[in-house]
Design an enzyme around this catalytic site. Sequence first.
Site, PDB file in Angstrom:
ATOM      1  N   HIS A  91       0.824  -1.205   0.000  1.00 40.12           N
ATOM      2  CA  HIS A  91       0.000   0.000   0.000  1.00 40.12           C
ATOM      3  C   HIS A  91       0.858   1.254   0.000  1.00 40.12           C
ATOM      4  O   HIS A  91       1.441   1.661   0.987  1.00 40.12           O
ATOM      5  CB  HIS A  91      -0.972   0.064   1.173  1.00 40.12           C
ATOM      6  CG  HIS A  91      -1.654   1.401   1.217  1.00 40.12           C
ATOM      7  ND1 HIS A  91      -2.348   1.902   0.145  1.00 40.12           N
ATOM      8  CD2 HIS A  91      -1.694   2.349   2.170  1.00 40.12           C
ATOM      9  CE1 HIS A  91      -2.807   3.106   0.460  1.00 40.12           C
ATOM     10  NE2 HIS A  91      -2.420   3.399   1.672  1.00 40.12           N
ATOM     11  N   HIS A 125      -7.007 -10.522  -5.495  1.00 38.38           N
ATOM     12  CA  HIS A 125      -6.305 -10.056  -4.306  1.00 38.38           C
ATOM     13  C   HIS A 125      -7.047 -10.540  -3.065  1.00 38.38           C
ATOM     14  O   HIS A 125      -8.161 -11.054  -3.155  1.00 38.38           O
ATOM     15  CB  HIS A 125      -6.160  -8.532  -4.300  1.00 38.38           C
ATOM     16  CG  HIS A 125      -7.473  -7.815  -4.332  1.00 38.38           C
ATOM     17  ND1 HIS A 125      -8.074  -7.425  -5.516  1.00 38.38           N
ATOM     18  CD2 HIS A 125      -8.331  -7.434  -3.349  1.00 38.38           C
ATOM     19  CE1 HIS A 125      -9.233  -6.828  -5.243  1.00 38.38           C
ATOM     20  NE2 HIS A 125      -9.406  -6.826  -3.943  1.00 38.38           N
ATOM     21  N   HIS A 127      -8.043  -9.974   1.306  1.00 39.35           N
ATOM     22  CA  HIS A 127      -8.212  -9.127   2.487  1.00 39.35           C
ATOM     23  C   HIS A 127      -8.277 -10.064   3.688  1.00 39.35           C
ATOM     24  O   HIS A 127      -8.978 -11.083   3.639  1.00 39.35           O
ATOM     25  CB  HIS A 127      -9.510  -8.311   2.395  1.00 39.35           C
ATOM     26  CG  HIS A 127      -9.548  -7.374   1.217  1.00 39.35           C
ATOM     27  ND1 HIS A 127      -9.067  -6.087   1.275  1.00 39.35           N
ATOM     28  CD2 HIS A 127     -10.004  -7.561  -0.047  1.00 39.35           C
ATOM     29  CE1 HIS A 127      -9.239  -5.504   0.094  1.00 39.35           C
ATOM     30  NE2 HIS A 127      -9.798  -6.386  -0.727  1.00 39.35           N
ATOM     31  N   GLU A 137     -14.124  -8.659   4.156  1.00 43.29           N
ATOM     32  CA  GLU A 137     -14.732  -7.345   3.968  1.00 43.29           C
ATOM     33  C   GLU A 137     -16.253  -7.459   4.067  1.00 43.29           C
ATOM     34  O   GLU A 137     -16.891  -6.768   4.863  1.00 43.29           O
ATOM     35  CB  GLU A 137     -14.297  -6.755   2.631  1.00 43.29           C
ATOM     36  CG  GLU A 137     -12.810  -6.465   2.592  1.00 43.29           C
ATOM     37  CD  GLU A 137     -12.452  -5.292   1.713  1.00 43.29           C
ATOM     38  OE1 GLU A 137     -11.905  -4.307   2.236  1.00 43.29           O
ATOM     39  OE2 GLU A 137     -12.716  -5.375   0.488  1.00 43.29           O
ATOM     40  N   HIS A 150     -10.993 -11.563  -3.751  1.00 50.30           N
ATOM     41  CA  HIS A 150     -11.742 -10.900  -4.812  1.00 50.30           C
ATOM     42  C   HIS A 150     -11.083 -11.192  -6.157  1.00 50.30           C
ATOM     43  O   HIS A 150      -9.890 -10.916  -6.335  1.00 50.30           O
ATOM     44  CB  HIS A 150     -11.762  -9.386  -4.594  1.00 50.30           C
ATOM     45  CG  HIS A 150     -12.490  -8.969  -3.353  1.00 50.30           C
ATOM     46  ND1 HIS A 150     -12.269  -7.761  -2.720  1.00 50.30           N
ATOM     47  CD2 HIS A 150     -13.446  -9.627  -2.624  1.00 50.30           C
ATOM     48  CE1 HIS A 150     -13.068  -7.676  -1.661  1.00 50.30           C
ATOM     49  NE2 HIS A 150     -13.782  -8.795  -1.583  1.00 50.30           N
ATOM     50  N   THR A 233     -13.453  -1.394  -2.969  1.00 49.99           N
ATOM     51  CA  THR A 233     -13.386  -1.273  -1.512  1.00 49.99           C
ATOM     52  C   THR A 233     -12.133  -0.535  -1.044  1.00 49.99           C
ATOM     53  O   THR A 233     -11.786  -0.568   0.141  1.00 49.99           O
ATOM     54  CB  THR A 233     -13.457  -2.660  -0.838  1.00 49.99           C
ATOM     55  OG1 THR A 233     -12.323  -3.441  -1.236  1.00 49.99           O
ATOM     56  CG2 THR A 233     -14.739  -3.373  -1.220  1.00 49.99           C
ATOM     57  N   THR A 234     -11.454   0.120  -1.973  1.00 44.77           N
ATOM     58  CA  THR A 234     -10.348   1.014  -1.641  1.00 44.77           C
ATOM     59  C   THR A 234     -10.524   2.296  -2.450  1.00 44.77           C
ATOM     60  O   THR A 234     -11.184   2.287  -3.500  1.00 44.77           O
ATOM     61  CB  THR A 234      -8.978   0.390  -1.986  1.00 44.77           C
ATOM     62  OG1 THR A 234      -8.956   0.024  -3.367  1.00 44.77           O
ATOM     63  CG2 THR A 234      -8.692  -0.832  -1.134  1.00 44.77           C
TER      64      THR A 234
END
Length: 315
Positions: A91, A125, A127, A137, A150, A233-234
């Site tokens: 990130h 990816h 989470h 999520e 996802h 979601t980002t």
Amino acid sequence: MRTHIVFCFVFAFASLKTSLGAEWCYQSQVTCAKPCQGPLKWPEVAATCGGKAQSPINIVTKKTLTDGRLQPLSYTGYQYAFQSDIINNGHSGNFCVHIVQVNLPDSAKIEGGNLESSYKAIQLHFHWGADGGPGSEHTIDGEQYPMEMHIVHIKQRYHSLSEALKDKSGVAVLGFFYQESGSSNRKYDSVINALKNIIRPGTNTTLYDLSLETLIPSHSDLTVYYRYQGSLTTPQCDEAVVWTVFENTIPLSKQQLSAFSQLSFADGQKMTSTFRPVQPLYGREVYRSSAVAVWVNSGLLLCSVLSVVALNLSD
């Protein structure tokens, strides 16, 4: 303790005045020493993150609506093995960044299930939580699973994610939950082993002979799913995603789940709790595949048959 709290507030306020453009981050990264913008402040990073069609959501099963058009999806190319890099991008504050990502061949496609068109895969990816703790999520009836994958697709006619995001249904994401099991899932050996080589951000390693089919439940377990219109979601949280969230989970051992928590962010902090909290529905409907209704009706039918048999035996 009181002095520490006051200091944090003053420090955060002073930093805010000088760095309104601070990068976004997950809540687990927010500290007094690093006042990055956690999920609650993402609308300050990108206004879209404060929209009315945001993801993820809590799926309340009793409030979902059965849609007969939500038949099993068709998967093309999911069975073929491919070679690709798995990346720890740590990130960096850039938009559309995901922590652990695998780029996918666009020969893998999905269609059917009332999707508008054929969609081609571009990446997947994950989470996760902390050492196998809650980390998905999406949630089902308030239950948060240890991890969520996802698989991101874009409409066949588009050439990039940025192009697809201009279309309200340009992106189709398949969401899969993970559940802790008593034994290791050998199908995930290559992924789990690869994590050891990408501990630090900015590193990558190659995955060989991996297929999407090995990473997801069997086709017979893909008939029960939920569908709604949402977002990335980002940040920038673009509201251009058709979500398909599957009910059946993928088993991983405690050790396999915990392996993701051994990775680190750019500041050296352990990479944990990489999820966005659930967002309000704001009147959106969540639909369930007809297979859910079939399963329920089959259960009722079985009960009816058993009742009839019991009555006959009592005569």
